[in-house]
Design a protein around this motif. Structure first.
Motif, mmCIF file in Angstrom:
data_model
loop_
_atom_site.group_PDB
_atom_site.id
_atom_site.type_symbol
_atom_site.label_atom_id
_atom_site.label_comp_id
_atom_site.label_asym_id
_atom_site.label_seq_id
_atom_site.Cartn_x
_atom_site.Cartn_y
_atom_site.Cartn_z
ATOM 1 N N ILE A 489 9.807 -4.600 2.962
ATOM 2 C CA ILE A 489 8.439 -4.131 2.732
ATOM 3 C C ILE A 489 8.036 -3.265 3.910
ATOM 4 N N SER A 490 7.834 -1.975 3.653
ATOM 5 C CA SER A 490 7.611 -1.039 4.744
ATOM 6 C C SER A 490 6.537 -0.014 4.375
ATOM 7 N N GLY A 491 5.919 0.557 5.377
ATOM 8 C CA GLY A 491 4.956 1.628 5.158
ATOM 9 C C GLY A 491 5.610 2.984 5.064
ATOM 10 N N ASP A 492 6.925 3.052 5.275
ATOM 11 C CA ASP A 492 7.633 4.334 5.281
ATOM 12 C C ASP A 492 8.009 4.778 3.860
ATOM 13 N N ASN A 493 8.568 5.969 3.788
ATOM 14 C CA ASN A 493 9.031 6.524 2.525
ATOM 15 C C ASN A 493 10.079 5.589 1.906
ATOM 16 N N PRO A 494 9.941 5.243 0.608
ATOM 17 C CA PRO A 494 10.875 4.302 -0.008
ATOM 18 C C PRO A 494 12.322 4.781 -0.005
ATOM 19 N N VAL A 495 12.529 6.098 -0.116
ATOM 20 C CA VAL A 495 13.900 6.632 -0.087
ATOM 21 C C VAL A 495 14.519 6.372 1.285
ATOM 22 N N THR A 496 13.752 6.629 2.323
ATOM 23 C CA THR A 496 14.235 6.401 3.690
ATOM 24 C C THR A 496 14.536 4.927 3.917
ATOM 25 N N VAL A 497 13.604 4.093 3.513
ATOM 26 C CA VAL A 497 13.769 2.644 3.723
ATOM 27 C C VAL A 497 14.972 2.133 2.946
ATOM 28 N N SER A 498 15.160 2.647 1.752
ATOM 29 C CA SER A 498 16.305 2.230 0.936
ATOM 30 C C SER A 498 17.620 2.558 1.628
ATOM 31 N N GLU A 499 17.705 3.765 2.198
ATOM 32 C CA GLU A 499 18.933 4.167 2.891
ATOM 33 C C GLU A 499 19.189 3.288 4.103
ATOM 34 N N ALA A 515 5.200 1.915 -3.374
ATOM 35 C CA ALA A 515 4.144 0.928 -3.624
ATOM 36 C C ALA A 515 2.817 1.569 -3.986
ATOM 37 N N SER A 516 2.648 2.858 -3.680
ATOM 38 C CA SER A 516 1.387 3.516 -4.032
ATOM 39 C C SER A 516 1.234 3.662 -5.544
ATOM 40 N N THR A 517 2.336 3.468 -6.286
ATOM 41 C CA THR A 517 2.266 3.541 -7.755
ATOM 42 C C THR A 517 1.910 2.196 -8.377
ATOM 43 N N LEU A 518 1.849 1.153 -7.547
ATOM 44 C CA LEU A 518 1.539 -0.188 -8.063
ATOM 45 C C LEU A 518 0.030 -0.406 -7.949
ATOM 46 N N LYS A 519 -0.660 -0.293 -9.069
ATOM 47 C CA LYS A 519 -2.129 -0.287 -9.049
ATOM 48 C C LYS A 519 -2.747 -1.639 -9.405
ATOM 49 N N THR A 520 -2.066 -2.440 -10.212
ATOM 50 C CA THR A 520 -2.659 -3.679 -10.699
ATOM 51 C C THR A 520 -1.822 -4.883 -10.267
ATOM 52 N N GLU A 521 -2.377 -6.080 -10.454
ATOM 53 C CA GLU A 521 -1.639 -7.303 -10.158
ATOM 54 C C GLU A 521 -0.398 -7.410 -11.032
ATOM 55 N N GLU A 522 -0.528 -6.988 -12.285
ATOM 56 C CA GLU A 522 0.622 -7.041 -13.201
ATOM 57 C C GLU A 522 1.735 -6.116 -12.717
ATOM 58 N N ASP A 523 1.357 -4.934 -12.207
ATOM 59 C CA ASP A 523 2.356 -4.005 -11.665
ATOM 60 C C ASP A 523 3.112 -4.666 -10.511
ATOM 61 N N ILE A 524 2.361 -5.325 -9.633
ATOM 62 C CA ILE A 524 2.974 -5.961 -8.456
ATOM 63 C C ILE A 524 3.877 -7.115 -8.878
ATOM 64 N N PHE A 534 10.460 -1.738 -0.927
ATOM 65 C CA PHE A 534 9.114 -1.266 -1.239
ATOM 66 C C PHE A 534 8.648 -0.352 -0.110
ATOM 67 N N GLY A 535 8.365 0.898 -0.455
ATOM 68 C CA GLY A 535 7.903 1.849 0.538
ATOM 69 C C GLY A 535 6.440 2.206 0.330
ATOM 70 N N ARG A 536 5.832 2.794 1.352
ATOM 71 C CA ARG A 536 4.430 3.187 1.336
ATOM 72 C C ARG A 536 3.512 2.003 1.011
ATOM 73 N N VAL A 537 3.808 0.884 1.649
ATOM 74 C CA VAL A 537 3.042 -0.341 1.403
ATOM 75 C C VAL A 537 1.836 -0.387 2.339
ATOM 76 N N THR A 538 0.664 -0.689 1.791
ATOM 77 C CA THR A 538 -0.543 -0.835 2.604
ATOM 78 C C THR A 538 -0.670 -2.286 3.073
ATOM 79 N N PRO A 539 -1.508 -2.556 4.099
ATOM 80 C CA PRO A 539 -1.678 -3.938 4.578
ATOM 81 C C PRO A 539 -2.086 -4.906 3.472
ATOM 82 N N ASN A 540 -3.024 -4.493 2.616
ATOM 83 C CA ASN A 540 -3.445 -5.377 1.528
ATOM 84 C C ASN A 540 -2.312 -5.656 0.557
#
Length: 822
Positions: A489-499, A515-524, A534-540
């Motif tokens: 779980i990272s705030g960085d680019n998911p492609v970078t984190v995956s590599e 993670a910026s594409t995950l908008k709802t609880e169901e998505d998560i 998971f990239g681009r993850v916010t603190p919440n």
């Protein structure tokens, strides 16, 4: 009167505060003088916490001595003393020894942990006499001038008098919004600095501030919450504690009033039954074993804030890790700068190195990315800085405004937004190499640290990277073998984190999501089931991810070292922080890796598994005696006979078939995976031996009545039979045997034989008549097949229950399928 200097980890009563005749409003750059600090301390206005960091010596002594069962033992001893049954008080030295062992072990663990706690205690940078120095947070006094920078947790309520910071007050409000604090604004204890730097004057300290409540919350003490093992042991202790009183009274009434036994015989019979039902060593053993494990981990530079988490981590099946500081080293280097078309097409723009140097010089080195920028870009121009905003974890950028304009540096998706697709190929090409990509560009307005609205003109891609830790691959391979799923779980680019995750050997690291594409609880919820990275993850979102995994019945461990990890650390079942990270993360975590070495994680898991697996074995030994004594007591009441064993005999058998082997077994390395429920496992292992004890001893008593064998002979024969079964079940529980286990088994057997040979009169072991010897031999021979067939019967019953459960599941599925068709 001169005050004695005390260790900061000892229990300290907050001195009674005396009102100050004068408050000192020190200058921000000079601070209080030494005399003023001394005056504040003399009046009791320091920042000492009202809650001690660890159990005090008196608390440890009380917890081991002033227990319910020790009270029961004391009352039983008094009763035995009054009726003159002095020999049957032999259990008393063993109980005293148990308590002393617990006290000594916990004190030893406390000393080790307290020494490390001092090293890892929250610290603060204070200004005094015009000089800055770092001191323990509890050494601060009222009106001290403290310098706060990114990552620091605020130890007392304060007011900003110089500078500007962004503060996360989530520990107070539950909201993770970043609040800008300027001169005159209040800083609340328990909150932490996200970015920027300021000088602040302490307004409320110690017991007057929120720090005590918030520190307990941030340290995730989880008051009242227990691990599965401790909950199971509590249930056993509760049941035993309630049942011994009525059963003991009934046995005494039956012996004295119905069977007309003497007072002494009735009392000793009742005491033997009650002692047999008391799991006096089980709780002690669990506490001591956890304390010893915490001390062992401390020797490896692992600080355990909460001993219960040792067990919890051993049960973890999902491990959430950040990229930086966990997979990679907590240091970044600028690898390259790639200029973009808008910059290359405008010849009036100063050299990119100069622009980036200006930007780096204007910023505070409050995160590892900016440290790398300052190290790499060192040739600024003569463009005066007008305004600066530090890095925002919510909006993923920092900014600097000069006479020539405003510039931003941050995550491509947040800087470029609608223009991201134009540069996607270049950005993701670098990400696939494992690099982190930052976009540097010009902004048309003065940024305020909030969400960017205007269009950024991109000038360059700044390529940065962390070095993967040398032992990362080995560590993650260990977790994969152990069936622990790793989520990055990272705030960085998911492609970078995956590599980076692939290079670290994390299984299925190619399954990544933005993670910026995950908008709802169901998505998560769906993403946590499907993805690994998971990239681009916010603190919440970090917190939401942990909550989603827990909702899916996973036992979740979270590692982190930044302020953005605090919320997730607080919610995880087990939280681990790096000491080199933020104070907030270190205080929120249950375990702190003092040398920042993630490779310690397998050792911590191993400690937990050793504790749980060995306590399951040892706990079974205790329950054999407890279940057997309960069954025999109820049988004695039902058939109106005296309980056949004596207290001294129970003490002898417990010492060599339960207490000593139980403790020695708990220290044997055992890294097997934990399976099943703790309470179910120890009861399952104990029942065959307890039933064997009950069957052979109850049968011996009945046959003894038929053949008119004396009660003393029956008592001796019963004790030896119980010892035989005890050593048989000890062998079964310890399997597979090795030299160490054979050594433990042999030492315990030798101790038992020595007592039977040379101390038999002390433990109430007498000679037996020929008639009793014949009965004893017969029932001794039957113990092995009875135990063997009961174990087989238990296995068959277990398999039958599993088949029944599978059949019921199949029936339920078929009914649901039929219902769906209808």
């Amino acid at each position: 009167m001169k005050r004695k200097k005390k260790n900061v980890t000892s229990v300290q009563k907050t001195p009674e505060r005396i009102p100050m005749k004068q408050r000192y409003q020190a200058d921000a750059d000079f601070g209080l003088t030494a005399e003023q600090v001394k005056e504040y301390r003399a009046h009791g206005w320091d920042n000492r916490s009202v809650a001690p960091p660890s159990k005090s010596v008196s608390d440890i002594v009380k917890s081991n001595v002033l227990t319910y069962f020790n009270l029961i033992f004391l009352l039983l001893s008094v009763i035995l003393f009054l009726v003159g049954a002095y020999r049957d008080m032999s259990f008393l030295p063993i109980i005293i020894a148990n308590s002393l062992i617990g006290i000594v072990q916990e004190l030893s663990a406390k000393k080790t942990l307290d020494n490390l706690t001092v090293l890892n205690a929250p610290k603060a940078t204070v200004v005094r006499n015009g000089k800055t120095k770092t001191i323990a947070a509890e050494r601060l006094v009222l009106d001290d001038i403290v310098i706060f920078s990114a990552g620091a947790q605020i130890p007392a309520d304060a007011k900003v008098i110089k500078g500007s910071v962004k503060v996360n007050e989530s520990l107070l409000t539950g909201e993770s919004d970043e609040i800008v604090k300027n001169p005159g604004d209040s800083l609340m204890s328990g909150s932490f600095i996200v970015s920027g730097s300021c000088h602040a004057r302490l307004e409320k300290i110690g017991e007057d501030s929120y720090v005590n409540k918030l520190t307990m919350e941030a340290k995730a003490a989880r008051v009242g919450e227990q691990s599965e093992m401790i909950r199971s042991i509590d249930k056993i202790v509760l049941i035993a504690g309630i049942s011994i009183v009525p059963i003991g009274l009934i046995l005494f009434y039956q012996g004295y009033w119905i069977q007309q036994n003497s007072m002494k015989e009735s009392v000793t019979s009742m005491v033997a039954a009650v002692i047999g039902m008391i799991p006096e060593g089980l709780y002690l053993l669990s506490s001591v074993t956890l304390a010893v494990s915490a001390a062992r981990l401390a020797m490896k530079k692992v600080l355990v804030h909460d001993m219960k988490c040792i067990e919890t981590l051993a049960r973890v099946d999902v491990l959430c890790v950040d990229k930086t500081g966990t997979i990679t080293e907590n240091k970044m280097l600028v690898q390259d700068v790639i200029t973009l078309e808008p910059y290359e097409n405008d010849k009036s723009i100063p050299p990119i190195e100069e622009l980036l140097s200006n930007f780096a010089e204007a910023q505070e080195a409050d995160n590892i990315t900016m440290e790398a920028m300052k190290e790499r870009f060192t040739t600024p121009g003569a463009d005066p800085v007008v305004d600066v905003t530090g890095f925002s974890s919510a909006y993923k950028y920092s900014s600097a405004t000069f006479n020539s304009g405003s510039y931003v540096l941050g995550a491509p998706e947040f800087i470029l937004r609608g223009d991201y697709d134009t540069y996607r190929e270049q950005i993701e090409a670098q990400g696939k190499l494992g690099y982190r990509v930052l976009v540097f560009g010009k902004y048309p307005a003065k940024p305020d640290g909030g969400k960017l609205v205007g269009t950024v003109t991109p000038y360059a891609l700044v390529i940065v990277a962390n070095k993967i830790r040398n032992d990362a691959k080995k560590t993650f391979q260990y977790f994969h073998r152990q069936g622990v799923e790793v989520k990055v779980i990272s705030g960085d680019n998911p492609v970078t984190v995956s590599e980076v995750a692939k290079q670290a050997g994390i299984a299925n690291a190619d399954l990544y999501v933005d993670a910026s594409t995950l908008k709802t609880e169901e998505d998560i919820d769906e993403a946590m089931k499907k993805y690994v990275v998971f990239g681009r993850v916010t603190p919440n979102q970090k917190r939401a991810f942990v909550q989603a995994l827990k909702k899916q019945k996973h036992t979740v461990a979270m590692t982190g070292d930044g302020v953005n990890d605090v919320l997730a650390l607080k919610d995880a079942d087990c939280s681990v922080a790096m000491a080199a990270g933020s104070d907030a993360a270190a205080q929120a975590a249950q375990i702190v890796l003092l040398d920042n070495d993630f490779a310690h994680m397998p050792q911590i898991v191993g400690e937990g598994r050793q504790v749980v697996n060995n306590l399951e074995r040892s706990g079974s030994l205790f329950l054999v005696k407890n279940i057997f004594s309960l069954l025999l007591s109820l049988f004695s009441i039902f058939v109106a006979m005296s309980y056949p064993l004596r207290p001294s005999q129970i003490s002898l058998i417990s010492a060599f078939t339960i207490g000593l082997p139980g403790f020695l077994n708990s220290q044997i390395p055992n890294r097997d995976r934990i399976t099943g429920n703790f309470l179910h496992n120890i009861i399952r292992r104990a029942i065959p031996a307890a039933l064997t004890d009950f069957i052979v001893i109850a049968s011996l008593v009945i046959f003894g009545e038929v053949f008119a064998v004396s009660s003393k002979d029956i008592s001796t024969a019963s004790a030896i039979l119980m010892a035989i079964v005890g050593f048989m079940i000890l062998y079964h529980i310890m399997k597979p045997m090795n030299k160490i286990k054979w050594g433990i088994w042999g030492i315990c057997l030798a101790g038992m034989l020595f007592c039977l040979a040379f101390m038999h009169s002390f433990f109430g072991i007498t000679g037996m008549s020929m008639r009793c010897i014949m009965l004893f031999v017969v029932f001794s021979i039957t113990t092995e097949p009875i135990l063997r067939y009961l174990i087989k019967l238990q296995h068959l019953a277990g398999r039958g229950m599993h088949r029944l459960a599978d059949a019921l599941k199949g029936t339920r599925k078929a009914l649901l399928d039929s219902y769906d068709e209808v």
